[in-house]
Design a protein around this motif. Sequence first.
Motif: not given
Length: 123
Positions: A38-43, A64-71, A76-80
């Motif tokens: 998530t942006p907060s985790v990365v930040s 295509g390196k990460i996949r969106m789960v929820s926007k 925003w939530i992504f995963t591997r």
Amino acid sequence: KKKWSKGKVRDKLNNLVLFDKVTLEKFRKEVPSYKLITPSVVSERLKIRGSLAKKGLLDLHKEGKIRMVSKHHSQWIFTRSTTAEEAEEAASAAAEAKEADKAEKAEKGGKGKKKAGKADKEE
């Protein structure tokens, strides 16, 4: 007379506004391996601004390196990103689980709890 405290003082965050070479390399290498992105985790982990994290995550998603789960508009939530085979396996496993859940509900005989009626009281 009571003296008021100033409240809790938070340390000022001094996060980067633009990517420098070291941070960009670290971002491109480490972030796609996180399980929850998530942006907060990365930040927080890379000490960059939230807006910069969002832009970087969008770029990784387009590549295509990460996949969106929820926007959602605020989070925003992504995963591997998994390979196509793994994605198919996960989808089929989810479908099987759904079918098993439906069969289990059908066995129980309907929806919700049964209300105690006259027949139950007689026993």
